[in-house]
Scaffold this active site. Structure first.
Site, mmCIF file in Angstrom:
data_model
loop_
_atom_site.group_PDB
_atom_site.id
_atom_site.type_symbol
_atom_site.label_atom_id
_atom_site.label_comp_id
_atom_site.label_asym_id
_atom_site.label_seq_id
_atom_site.Cartn_x
_atom_site.Cartn_y
_atom_site.Cartn_z
ATOM 1 N N LYS A 1 -63.033 -50.667 -8.047
ATOM 2 C CA LYS A 1 -63.983 -49.990 -8.925
ATOM 3 C C LYS A 1 -65.161 -50.938 -9.084
ATOM 4 C CE LYS A 1 -64.461 -47.505 -13.290
ATOM 5 N NZ LYS A 1 -63.757 -46.931 -14.454
ATOM 6 N N GLU B 1 -54.177 -51.068 -8.518
ATOM 7 C CA GLU B 1 -53.251 -50.281 -7.712
ATOM 8 C C GLU B 1 -53.837 -48.879 -7.472
ATOM 9 O OE1 GLU B 1 -48.938 -48.132 -8.707
ATOM 10 O OE2 GLU B 1 -50.037 -49.228 -10.227
ATOM 11 N N VAL C 1 -66.079 -45.866 -6.832
ATOM 12 C CA VAL C 1 -64.674 -46.172 -6.595
ATOM 13 C C VAL C 1 -64.371 -46.063 -5.100
ATOM 14 C CG1 VAL C 1 -62.304 -45.408 -7.060
ATOM 15 C CG2 VAL C 1 -63.978 -45.447 -8.925
ATOM 16 N N GLY D 1 -69.413 -42.467 -10.024
ATOM 17 C CA GLY D 1 -69.715 -42.099 -11.412
ATOM 18 C C GLY D 1 -71.093 -42.597 -11.801
ATOM 19 N N LYS D 2 -71.366 -42.520 -13.095
ATOM 20 C CA LYS D 2 -72.680 -42.925 -13.581
ATOM 21 C C LYS D 2 -72.902 -44.423 -13.435
ATOM 22 C CE LYS D 2 -72.518 -39.912 -16.924
ATOM 23 N NZ LYS D 2 -72.111 -39.706 -18.280
ATOM 24 N N ASP E 1 -62.271 -42.898 -24.369
ATOM 25 C CA ASP E 1 -62.932 -41.999 -23.405
ATOM 26 C C ASP E 1 -61.865 -41.079 -22.801
ATOM 27 O OD1 ASP E 1 -64.989 -40.871 -21.914
ATOM 28 O OD2 ASP E 1 -64.877 -42.379 -20.320
ATOM 29 N N ASP F 1 -59.189 -45.396 -16.475
ATOM 30 C CA ASP F 1 -60.599 -45.504 -16.877
ATOM 31 C C ASP F 1 -60.714 -46.134 -18.270
ATOM 32 O OD1 ASP F 1 -63.308 -45.339 -16.845
ATOM 33 O OD2 ASP F 1 -63.457 -43.166 -16.714
ATOM 34 N N TYR G 1 -60.020 -35.721 -17.552
ATOM 35 C CA TYR G 1 -60.556 -36.383 -16.360
ATOM 36 C C TYR G 1 -60.034 -37.804 -16.197
ATOM 37 C CZ TYR G 1 -63.757 -32.456 -16.347
ATOM 38 O OH TYR G 1 -64.279 -31.191 -16.327
ATOM 39 N N ASN G 2 -59.513 -38.390 -17.263
ATOM 40 C CA ASN G 2 -59.077 -39.784 -17.218
ATOM 41 C C ASN G 2 -57.575 -39.943 -17.436
ATOM 42 O OD1 ASN G 2 -61.586 -40.844 -16.574
ATOM 43 N ND2 ASN G 2 -62.214 -40.974 -18.728
HETATM 44 N N1 ADP Z 1 -56.196 -46.309 -9.565
HETATM 45 C C1 ADP Z 1 -56.700 -45.205 -9.008
HETATM 46 N N2 ADP Z 1 -55.997 -44.534 -8.055
HETATM 47 C C2 ADP Z 1 -56.489 -43.420 -7.471
HETATM 48 N N3 ADP Z 1 -57.693 -42.897 -7.755
HETATM 49 C C3 ADP Z 1 -58.445 -43.499 -8.691
HETATM 50 C C4 ADP Z 1 -57.994 -44.684 -9.372
HETATM 51 N N4 ADP Z 1 -58.943 -45.065 -10.246
HETATM 52 C C5 ADP Z 1 -59.941 -44.173 -10.138
HETATM 53 N N5 ADP Z 1 -59.651 -43.229 -9.203
HETATM 54 C C6 ADP Z 1 -60.495 -42.091 -8.812
HETATM 55 O O1 ADP Z 1 -61.854 -42.395 -9.082
HETATM 56 C C7 ADP Z 1 -62.380 -41.513 -10.078
HETATM 57 C C8 ADP Z 1 -63.297 -42.273 -11.024
HETATM 58 O O2 ADP Z 1 -62.575 -43.314 -11.655
HETATM 59 P P1 ADP Z 1 -62.803 -43.673 -13.192
HETATM 60 O O3 ADP Z 1 -62.078 -44.938 -13.480
HETATM 61 O O4 ADP Z 1 -62.472 -42.493 -14.041
HETATM 62 O O5 ADP Z 1 -64.367 -43.963 -13.202
HETATM 63 P P2 ADP Z 1 -65.555 -43.361 -14.079
HETATM 64 O O6 ADP Z 1 -65.790 -44.417 -15.110
HETATM 65 O O7 ADP Z 1 -66.661 -43.209 -13.101
HETATM 66 O O8 ADP Z 1 -65.102 -42.045 -14.686
HETATM 67 C C9 ADP Z 1 -61.166 -40.915 -10.755
HETATM 68 O O9 ADP Z 1 -61.430 -39.634 -11.263
HETATM 69 C C10 ADP Z 1 -60.138 -40.870 -9.638
HETATM 70 O O10 ADP Z 1 -60.320 -39.725 -8.825
HETATM 71 MG MG MG Z 2 -63.407 -41.408 -15.496
#
Ligand code: ADP
Ligand code: MG
Length: 276
Positions: free
Chosen positions: A99, A167, A85, A80-81, A210, A227, A214-215
């Site tokens: 993350k 997890e 992950v 992401g920005k 947020d 997220d 997507y979240n």
């Molecule tokens: N606990 C998790 N289990 C599986 N995939 C995850 C998990 N957390 C994040 N992801 C994957 O990583 C991506 C980005 O995570 P996210 O927390 O939304 O970060 P960002 O702040 O970059 O949007 C998610 O869209 C998902 O595909």
């Molecule tokens: Mg996200």
């Protein structure tokens, strides 16, 4: 743990102490290079990091491995920005998510307003902790509060410096659960989203801030919010505005998919528990 790493236990991020830290980092560079080569040599698993990580981040991941939080890093999942992950394997073979917050983007700085108005973070003095570290801690605390209150979220396992461990949500092969944007959705999913946001508001006293397709995961018909970096306490001066925006995002998505949604204002009242 490697003997040479002992004195490096508390790596600094350059933005913490500005130019002095930069100069020190410069002097240590050759030492760092030696060490990072060592790390890479020590385990092929570090290969997935390639040039992505700075040495302090490698050190944090190394500590997590030494402490048995993860056994090794399996691969990268998303970039992401502000964060990247990764999937990691725990000592018991289960999958975990790392993350890793790496940068402070303009967007990120803009979002500082979220922390600035949050009474839980009022004691944080400017510069007392790096912004990145603070942001990772904030997401972890938000997830803990949500989880304790019964909101479906990935279980938060640990946070160290700029690395949040949680997890993994997905199958045993390492395929993550689909976010709503990539899932077939029903009116039950909409109902679940509103329920989760309601528990988040009424029990955890948080607004996600947020929230979008997507979240939100749909994992085996169960809706799960994730997220949480931007989530704010309901006492935040803009929490109402963030809640309205969250609801409107969710409504817009479900409407586009042909699902009947609540009137946004009514949904907000329901979430806040102000309806009769
Ligand atoms: N606990 C998790 N289990 C599986 N995939 C995850 C998990 N957390 C994040 N992801 C994957 O990583 C991506 C980005 O995570 P996210 O927390 O939304 O970060 P960002 O702040 O970059 O949007 C998610 O869209 C998902 O595909
Ligand atoms: Mg996200």
């Amino acid at each position: 743990m490697l003997p040479e790493e002992e004195e490096q236990r508390e790596p600094e991020f350059p933005e913490e102490k500005g130019h002095k830290a930069m100069a020190r980092a410069d002097r240590r560079l050759s030492k760092h290079e030696r060490e990072s080569r060592l790390l890479v040599k020590r385990s092929e698993d570090y290969q997935v990091f390639d040039d992505v990580f700075d040495v302090p981040t490698l050190m944090v991941v190394n500590d997590l491995i030494d402490d048995g939080v993860v056994r090794h890093v399996k691969g990268s999942l998303a970039a992401g920005k502000e964060s990247k992950v990764y999937i990691a394997v725990a000592p018991d073979g289960s999958l975990r998510i790392l993350k890793i917050y790496l940068t402070v983007s303009a967007e990120f700085k803009k979002r500082m307003q979220y922390i600035a108005g949050d009474p839980r973070f009022s004691d944080i003095k400017k510069g007392s902790r790096s912004l990145i570290t603070m942001w990772a801690r904030k997401e972890f605390k938000n997830m803990q509060a949500a989880h304790t209150s019964g909101v479906n979220v990935p279980f938060p396992i640990a946070v160290r410096k700029n690395v949040l461990v949680m997890e993994f949500v997905g199958d045993s092969e390492g395929k993550p659960a689909p976010a709503l944007i990539n899932a077939e959705v029903t009116s039950d999913d909409y109902k679940q989203v509103i329920e989760q946001v309601t528990i988040l508001y009424q029990k955890a006293r948080l607004v996600h801030a947020d929230l979008s397709e997507y979240n939100i995961f749909k994992a085996d018909r169960v809706i799960m919010l994730f997220d949480f970096g931007s989530a704010v306490d309901v006492r935040h001066p803009n929490s109402k505005q963030f809640l309205v925006r969250d609801v409107m995002n969710v409504n817009r998505f479900f409407e586009k998919r042909g699902i009947e949604v609540l009137d946004a204002a009514q949904a907000v009242e329901k979430i806040k528990g102000e309806n009769k």
